[in-house]
Every structure is written in C-alpha cells, then in structure tokens.
Design a protein around this motif. Structure first.
Motif, PDB file in Angstrom:
ATOM      1  N   ASP A 130     -30.185 -47.327  20.367  1.00  0.00           N
ATOM      2  CA  ASP A 130     -30.652 -47.406  21.747  1.00  0.00           C
ATOM      3  C   ASP A 130     -29.509 -47.675  22.723  1.00  0.00           C
ATOM      4  O   ASP A 130     -29.706 -47.639  23.945  1.00  0.00           O
ATOM      5  CB  ASP A 130     -31.706 -48.506  21.893  1.00  0.00           C
TER       6      ASP A 130
ATOM      7  N   ASN B  41     -39.048 -55.012  10.175  1.00  0.00           N
ATOM      8  CA  ASN B  41     -38.147 -55.896  10.908  1.00  0.00           C
ATOM      9  C   ASN B  41     -37.204 -56.568   9.915  1.00  0.00           C
ATOM     10  O   ASN B  41     -37.626 -56.953   8.815  1.00  0.00           O
ATOM     11  CB  ASN B  41     -38.919 -56.976  11.660  1.00  0.00           C
TER      12      ASN B  41
ATOM     13  N   THR C 206     -39.263 -47.019   9.193  1.00  0.00           N
ATOM     14  CA  THR C 206     -38.464 -47.192  10.402  1.00  0.00           C
ATOM     15  C   THR C 206     -37.885 -48.603  10.461  1.00  0.00           C
ATOM     16  O   THR C 206     -38.583 -49.582  10.183  1.00  0.00           O
ATOM     17  CB  THR C 206     -39.315 -46.939  11.653  1.00  0.00           C
TER      18      THR C 206
ATOM     19  N   ASP D 118     -32.777 -49.719  17.296  1.00  0.00           N
ATOM     20  CA  ASP D 118     -32.722 -48.614  16.337  1.00  0.00           C
ATOM     21  C   ASP D 118     -31.428 -48.752  15.542  1.00  0.00           C
ATOM     22  O   ASP D 118     -30.436 -48.089  15.835  1.00  0.00           O
ATOM     23  CB  ASP D 118     -32.780 -47.279  17.082  1.00  0.00           C
TER      24      ASP D 118
ATOM     25  N   ASP E 171     -26.465 -49.964  17.616  1.00  0.00           N
ATOM     26  CA  ASP E 171     -27.871 -49.822  17.955  1.00  0.00           C
ATOM     27  C   ASP E 171     -28.048 -48.435  18.568  1.00  0.00           C
ATOM     28  O   ASP E 171     -27.421 -48.127  19.593  1.00  0.00           O
ATOM     29  CB  ASP E 171     -28.280 -50.908  18.951  1.00  0.00           C
TER      30      ASP E 171
ATOM     31  N   ASN F  87     -35.958 -51.901  12.313  1.00  0.00           N
ATOM     32  CA  ASN F  87     -35.774 -52.659  13.541  1.00  0.00           C
ATOM     33  C   ASN F  87     -34.872 -53.854  13.256  1.00  0.00           C
ATOM     34  O   ASN F  87     -34.687 -54.250  12.092  1.00  0.00           O
ATOM     35  CB  ASN F  87     -37.114 -53.176  14.078  1.00  0.00           C
ATOM     36  N   TYR F  88     -34.343 -54.425  14.333  1.00  0.00           N
ATOM     37  CA  TYR F  88     -33.632 -55.688  14.184  1.00  0.00           C
ATOM     38  C   TYR F  88     -34.644 -56.807  13.938  1.00  0.00           C
ATOM     39  O   TYR F  88     -35.868 -56.583  13.931  1.00  0.00           O
ATOM     40  CB  TYR F  88     -32.781 -55.971  15.418  1.00  0.00           C
TER      41      TYR F  88
ATOM     42  N   SER G  60     -42.966 -49.732   9.415  1.00  0.00           N
ATOM     43  CA  SER G  60     -41.922 -50.220  10.304  1.00  0.00           C
ATOM     44  C   SER G  60     -41.477 -51.589   9.813  1.00  0.00           C
ATOM     45  O   SER G  60     -42.308 -52.481   9.620  1.00  0.00           O
ATOM     46  CB  SER G  60     -42.443 -50.306  11.745  1.00  0.00           C
TER      47      SER G  60
ATOM     48  N   GLY H 258     -37.610 -57.229  16.144  1.00  0.00           N
ATOM     49  CA  GLY H 258     -38.486 -56.075  16.281  1.00  0.00           C
ATOM     50  C   GLY H 258     -37.978 -55.006  17.222  1.00  0.00           C
ATOM     51  O   GLY H 258     -38.629 -53.972  17.403  1.00  0.00           O
ATOM     52  N   SER H 259     -36.813 -55.206  17.807  1.00  0.00           N
ATOM     53  CA  SER H 259     -36.276 -54.259  18.779  1.00  0.00           C
ATOM     54  C   SER H 259     -35.272 -53.317  18.133  1.00  0.00           C
ATOM     55  O   SER H 259     -34.872 -53.474  16.980  1.00  0.00           O
ATOM     56  CB  SER H 259     -35.585 -55.024  19.906  1.00  0.00           C
TER      57      SER H 259
END
Length: 329
Positions: A124, A146, A93, A102, A122, A95-96, A144, A99-100
């Motif tokens: 999101d 970053n 997965t 999609d 993004d 993240n930017y 995940s 860490g935020s």
C-alpha cells in the motif's frame, strides 16, 4: 521481488556488471554442475498462481508453503500426484498484526514457532522500504491472516531500494549451531542460546537481495525485539532464497536469472558460515526468474534422491513450480 524491478538501462552495461559480479562469488570455489539429476519437471497446474510466486518451505513430506507478493499471499500446498496444488482454503491474504496493509511477501519458512514470512515493503506504500519479518498461524483456515507477531528490521539493515530488501528467510536449530561452534559476532564468543531469552529454539537467517548478505537474528517470540547475532556473505551479489538442509548441515543460498540460476552451499568453518561450493542450475532448467527454493525432508528419499522445488516469479509457460532432485547424503 517482482520481475518488474528491472530498469530500462543499457543491456550491454547490465551484462558487463552482472558478469563481473557473478564470475567469482564471495568465498566460493569454482562452479560445479548441479549435484542432483539434470531433469526438471513442471510441478503445478496451468496458470494456478500467475506471476510473483516467491519463497517456498516444506512443512512435511506432503505439505509445502509458498509465499506470493502483489498482493501478499500464502499458499498451503498439498501433493496431487506428481504436482502441488493449493489446499481447500486456497490463497490466504496477508495483513500486518493490526489487520492493515499488504505485506510484500518474499520468503517463507515453517518452524517450530510458526510460519514466518520475510517482507520488503507494504504494497500500500510500495515506494518505501519496510523490512519486516511476520509470523502467521499455519493452522488457521481463515482466508485473511493477521500476523501474530512482527519484527521491524528496517533500521538494522542497510538502506536499500524498497524492492531490494529481505528476499529470503531460513531457520536453523540451536542444537546444530552450538554443535558446530557457531560464533556469536555480538559477544565475540561461541553462540550461547541462553544469551537470548524467549527466542525459541533456533536462529533466523534473512537474506538481503540488494547486497547478497545474510543476517542471523534471535527473534523474541513475543514480537518486536530482536538481536543480530551474525552477518556473512551469501555467495552472490543478490539472494533470492535460503534453505537449510538438516541432513547435510548445509545452508543453501540461491540466485535467480541475475546469476544464471546458480546456487551455493555454505557450511560452518571456524565458527562462521562460508561458501563451500557453487553450482550451476540443473541442465534442463531454463534461465527462469526462480525466486523460491525448497528441499524435501530426508524421509522422502527414494533411490538415494529427494525432491527439490523452485518457484518461478515469472510464471513462464504458465507454470510457477518446477521440481528436480538432490542426493540424500
């Protein structure tokens, strides 16, 4: 881009528009048959990836990276006989850097500086364009990831729909560009790598889906800063992937079913990348929504051919990967 991008307008109007756009790609010669074998084979297990698989990039003869959007995911693929399968980590997965988010992962390229992904937005906040290139650690086994660096190209690129931004990314080494006399449009002189401190050993070529244009960037390896070095047509009204073949010195530009699955090769002429040839898809390849394209390293050549791989965003028939071939020289 997801197959859901299409709008419900008259199919007749769409057909007319597409026909006019793809009949004579910018700078392209007349179309030719696919230069490799006509055969195409399924290259993944049934329903392994689902829809939205997009960019592809070889790391080595036996490792192939794939990017997927919705959610943003990276796969490190390994050979399994005649097929490709995710490694033991599976989907990673994305993240930017903080860490935020999609990241809408559309294109991917493995380079000496890491694993770089082209994103349109993004997930999101899917109605807003956010054209970023993100770098990830290819050696990480975390589920995940970053980003280790990111470059926001949004204000440097034309304003486009949130789902029509950067779809493709490739990397070309400085040694090749300087040997071919690549022209720096910023300085209006031959490209000089020393003009861009800390950019690494090559330039990144980003393809914009909305207008089929390619943008060449020197990216500062620390992230954030960048400089556009050149801009040129990719040969189609829309670009889905870019792939540099170091063996032939050609930059491949590919289009999906918007252009009937055609491809173009670009070479440096008088300092600029221009379309050299345009090809139809392989004879046995249906007109799928192929958004990813990769060419295996020269070391894989067997009987004068090397493998090509396509990623089908629509997962037609339950399969997202298919393989074909190209001549080695």
């Amino acid at each position: 881009m997801s197959p859901f991008r299409r709008t419900a307008i008259s199919t007749a109007v769409v057909a007319v528009l597409i026909s006019s756009l793809v009949s004579a790609p910018s700078g392209a010669a007349s179309r030719s048959a696919w230069p490799g074998g006509s055969a195409v084979s399924v290259a993944d297990g049934k329903n392994v990836f689902g829809e939205n698989l997009s960019g592809l990039s070889f790391e080595s003869p036996d490792v192939l990276w794939a990017a997927k959007n919705g959610p943003g995911t990276l796969y490190r693929l390994v050979r399994d006989g005649a097929l490709w399968k995710p490694d033991s980590v599976g989907g990673r997965t994305l993240n930017y850097r903080d860490g935020s988010g999609d990241p809408d992962a559309e294109g991917v390229v493995r380079t000496p500086d890491g694993l770089l992904v082209a994103t349109e937005r993004d997930g999101d906040d899917s109605d807003t364009s956010l054209a970023k290139v993100l770098r990830y650690d290819p050696k990480s086994t975390a589920k995940s990831l970053n980003a280790t660096a990111e470059w926001d190209l949004t204000d440097d690129l034309p304003e486009v729909d949130a789902n029509s931004g950067p779809e493709a990314i490739s990397w070309i080494p400085d040694a090749f560009l300087t040997a071919k006399g690549f022209r720096d449009e910023r300085t209006k002189a031959a490209y000089n790598p020393s003009s861009y401190p800390n950019h690494g050993t090559g330039l990144y070529f980003v393809g914009l889906e909305d207008n089929g244009t390619v943008y060449a960037y020197a990216l500062n390896r620390s992230g954030g800063s960048f400089t556009r070095v050149a801009t040129f047509p990719g040969g189609f009204p829309a670009i889905m992937d870019l792939e540099f073949d170091p063996e032939t010195g050609l930059l491949w530009s590919t289009c999906d079913d918007t252009c009937q699955g055609r491809s173009a090769t670009l070479s440096i002429t008088a300092g600029k990348f221009t379309v050299a040839k345009t090809y139809d898809r392989p004879a046995q390849m249906p007109d799928y929504n192929n958004e990813g394209f990769a060419i295996a390293p020269p070391s894989t050549c067997t009987s004068g051919r090397k493998q090509t791989v396509w990623a089908d965003d629509g997962n037609d028939g339950g399969h997202a990967l298919r393989t074909g071939s190209l001549p080695c020289t």
